[in-house]
Motif scaffolding. Structure first.
Motif, mmCIF file in Angstrom:
data_model
loop_
_atom_site.group_PDB
_atom_site.id
_atom_site.type_symbol
_atom_site.label_atom_id
_atom_site.label_comp_id
_atom_site.label_asym_id
_atom_site.label_seq_id
_atom_site.Cartn_x
_atom_site.Cartn_y
_atom_site.Cartn_z
ATOM 1 N N ARG A 1 0.843 -1.209 0.000
ATOM 2 C CA ARG A 1 0.000 0.000 0.000
ATOM 3 C C ARG A 1 0.874 1.254 0.000
ATOM 4 O O ARG A 1 1.985 1.249 0.550
ATOM 5 C CB ARG A 1 -0.903 0.031 1.244
ATOM 6 N N LEU B 1 0.915 5.739 0.388
ATOM 7 C CA LEU B 1 0.241 6.942 0.866
ATOM 8 C C LEU B 1 1.058 8.148 0.421
ATOM 9 O O LEU B 1 2.272 8.209 0.640
ATOM 10 C CB LEU B 1 0.129 6.900 2.399
ATOM 11 N N ALA B 2 0.373 9.089 -0.252
ATOM 12 C CA ALA B 2 1.020 10.303 -0.748
ATOM 13 C C ALA B 2 0.578 11.494 0.099
ATOM 14 O O ALA B 2 -0.267 11.357 0.984
ATOM 15 C CB ALA B 2 0.658 10.527 -2.207
ATOM 16 N N GLN B 3 1.140 12.655 -0.226
ATOM 17 C CA GLN B 3 0.852 13.938 0.444
ATOM 18 C C GLN B 3 1.467 13.950 1.850
ATOM 19 O O GLN B 3 0.969 13.298 2.773
ATOM 20 C CB GLN B 3 -0.668 14.226 0.520
ATOM 21 N N ALA C 1 -0.814 14.186 4.944
ATOM 22 C CA ALA C 1 -1.630 12.985 5.159
ATOM 23 C C ALA C 1 -0.769 11.875 5.768
ATOM 24 O O ALA C 1 -1.216 11.134 6.649
ATOM 25 C CB ALA C 1 -2.260 12.523 3.848
ATOM 26 N N PHE D 1 -0.263 12.671 9.435
ATOM 27 C CA PHE D 1 -1.472 12.400 10.218
ATOM 28 C C PHE D 1 -1.613 10.905 10.487
ATOM 29 O O PHE D 1 -1.963 10.490 11.587
ATOM 30 C CB PHE D 1 -2.703 12.936 9.477
ATOM 31 N N TYR D 2 -1.315 10.100 9.483
ATOM 32 C CA TYR D 2 -1.446 8.646 9.640
ATOM 33 C C TYR D 2 -0.410 8.104 10.629
ATOM 34 O O TYR D 2 -0.750 7.347 11.550
ATOM 35 C CB TYR D 2 -1.290 7.951 8.283
ATOM 36 N N GLN E 1 -1.007 8.981 14.478
ATOM 37 C CA GLN E 1 -2.169 8.451 15.195
ATOM 38 C C GLN E 1 -1.724 7.669 16.438
ATOM 39 O O GLN E 1 -0.869 6.787 16.347
ATOM 40 C CB GLN E 1 -2.956 7.477 14.304
ATOM 41 N N PHE F 1 -3.479 22.399 6.448
ATOM 42 C CA PHE F 1 -4.029 22.888 5.177
ATOM 43 C C PHE F 1 -3.551 24.313 4.898
ATOM 44 O O PHE F 1 -3.267 24.657 3.743
ATOM 45 C CB PHE F 1 -5.558 22.785 5.174
ATOM 46 N N SER G 1 -8.327 3.924 9.997
ATOM 47 C CA SER G 1 -7.373 5.045 9.999
ATOM 48 C C SER G 1 -6.614 5.157 8.676
ATOM 49 O O SER G 1 -6.274 6.272 8.260
ATOM 50 C CB SER G 1 -6.413 4.946 11.185
ATOM 51 N N PHE G 2 -6.349 4.036 8.003
ATOM 52 C CA PHE G 2 -5.680 4.157 6.706
ATOM 53 C C PHE G 2 -6.616 4.774 5.674
ATOM 54 O O PHE G 2 -6.203 5.625 4.873
ATOM 55 C CB PHE G 2 -5.146 2.802 6.211
ATOM 56 N N GLN H 1 -8.970 6.856 6.351
ATOM 57 C CA GLN H 1 -9.015 8.287 6.694
ATOM 58 C C GLN H 1 -7.800 9.023 6.124
ATOM 59 O O GLN H 1 -7.905 10.152 5.643
ATOM 60 C CB GLN H 1 -9.069 8.480 8.209
ATOM 61 N N ALA H 2 -6.639 8.356 6.171
ATOM 62 C CA ALA H 2 -5.427 8.975 5.619
ATOM 63 C C ALA H 2 -5.555 9.152 4.107
ATOM 64 O O ALA H 2 -5.093 10.150 3.545
ATOM 65 C CB ALA H 2 -4.199 8.136 5.967
ATOM 66 N N LYS H 3 -6.196 8.179 3.435
ATOM 67 C CA LYS H 3 -6.418 8.316 1.986
ATOM 68 C C LYS H 3 -7.390 9.467 1.693
ATOM 69 O O LYS H 3 -7.228 10.194 0.712
ATOM 70 C CB LYS H 3 -6.959 7.009 1.402
ATOM 71 N N LEU I 1 -7.599 12.147 3.507
ATOM 72 C CA LEU I 1 -6.763 13.341 3.667
ATOM 73 C C LEU I 1 -5.822 13.521 2.471
ATOM 74 O O LEU I 1 -5.577 14.642 2.024
ATOM 75 C CB LEU I 1 -5.965 13.267 4.972
ATOM 76 N N GLN I 2 -5.279 12.405 1.965
ATOM 77 C CA GLN I 2 -4.407 12.488 0.788
ATOM 78 C C GLN I 2 -5.128 13.225 -0.348
ATOM 79 O O GLN I 2 -4.592 14.149 -0.958
ATOM 80 C CB GLN I 2 -3.997 11.088 0.334
ATOM 81 N N MET J 1 -7.715 15.207 -0.083
ATOM 82 C CA MET J 1 -8.063 16.586 0.292
ATOM 83 C C MET J 1 -6.836 17.502 0.216
ATOM 84 O O MET J 1 -6.958 18.663 -0.178
ATOM 85 C CB MET J 1 -8.740 16.624 1.666
ATOM 86 N N PHE J 2 -5.650 16.982 0.579
ATOM 87 C CA PHE J 2 -4.442 17.800 0.396
ATOM 88 C C PHE J 2 -4.126 17.973 -1.091
ATOM 89 O O PHE J 2 -3.700 19.046 -1.522
ATOM 90 C CB PHE J 2 -3.255 17.207 1.160
#
Lengths: 200, 200
Positions: free
Chosen positions: A62, A64-66, A69, A72-73, A76, A96, B85-86, B88-90, B92-93, B95-96
């Motif tokens: 998996r 995760l970008a940004q 984000a 935040f992950y 947690q 933001f 939570s993952f 949720q991180a996506k 946010l990804q 949204m950023f």
């Protein structure tokens, strides 16, 4: 093990390395030269269609970008993110703000000067960048950190490019609140520039 | 009662009104004319030093800025934010991505054309705006919604300015995945443009 698709010159990538350092989490780095288009190859676009680092890749594949984000992950359940949902929303508010009102001006001015030797258009970047610093200064004159008086990923997100504002030829002398906050961030346990290929 | 410091022309404020509509939460609106500097008065800057709408104000006086931070807070524990939570991180990804790679180009082009009648610099805004649409199209050709196959605040955040891209003189004809997704979003229960002063 976590794999960080990374660039040592990027403040956005720096945020992730700084939090991983605080958390003591081992990771492997893969360095990309953004100026040579290494994040726009078919191989990289298959990992992140947005073609940007930082990108965090987990052992199960998996991604995760940004940067914010990712922060935040990873934060947690740790001391770097408050547990209260309103405080978490305030953390996001600052993150933001960072991506919308701070990074596109201060980071871009720094990139132009530090990596491309380009000066055209700098005045507008500086003007908007100083506006962002004004907003931070208003807050940091009266508070030790951005949210709830304790160090969090909101501080990490805004520290990344604020602490190298001089590389954008921006002057922090008129911002005593920001300068004291930079010192407080640098004094946090685990504060380090992580540049080695791996640590554990 | 919630007070939304608002502007009916702003897609960022629209996001908050759309989620409040889905949630059936009553709120009172205060309208600001951004073009007349109404968000830069001393009174408004005391509420939000960043001088921007939307700003959500709670009955106890607390305030929350940044549209996507407001969405994240209001959506906690509802069907509009996944619990994992993952995931949720996506959310946010995306949204950023919206605030960094989509809004500064599509929303700004729309603002220039629709509110200021300015055309200078449009080509660069369009070029970067279409890059953002390309990233969305890659994803939405293979998925019904942006995260986990279900409608969430990630969709609300990106719908806000994508569904008015024509007001930026941008053409969605080459984006069948996005066009089908726009239809799916518009079919969600409670989907409405909230413009009245108050509803309950």
């Amino acid at each position: 093990m976590l794999v960080l698709h990374d660039n040592l010159g990027s403040g956005n990538a720096y945020k992730v390395r700084l939090l991983l350092s605080h958390l003591g989490r081992p990771f492997r780095r893969i360095e990309y030269d953004v100026t040579k288009g290494e994040t726009r190859t078919p191989e990289f676009l298959a990992l992140n269609p947005d073609g940007r680092i930082p990108l965090l890749q987990f052992s199960d594949g998996r991604t995760l970008a940004q940067s914010n984000a990712i922060l935040f992950y990873l934060a947690q359940g740790t001391d770097y993110l408050p547990g209260d949902s309103f405080a978490q929303a305030k953390v996001l508010q600052w993150m933001f703000f960072e991506q919308y009102s701070h990074e596109p001006f201060i980071a871009v001015a720094r990139y132009w000067l530090h990596f491309l030797d380009q000066r055209e258009g700098l005045e507008e970047k500086w003007r908007r960048g100083y506006q962002a610093l004004d907003v931070m200064e208003t807050h940091l004159c009266a508070a030790a950190f951005l949210v709830g008086g304790t160090y969090s990923i909101a501080d990490i997100a805004l520290y990344a490019y604020t602490h190298v504002a001089h590389e954008a030829e921006m002057d922090l002398a008129p911002y005593p609140g920001i300068r004291r906050w930079l010192d407080r961030v640098a004094e946090q346990p685990g504060h380090a520039l992580i540049t080695q290929e791996e640590f554990s």
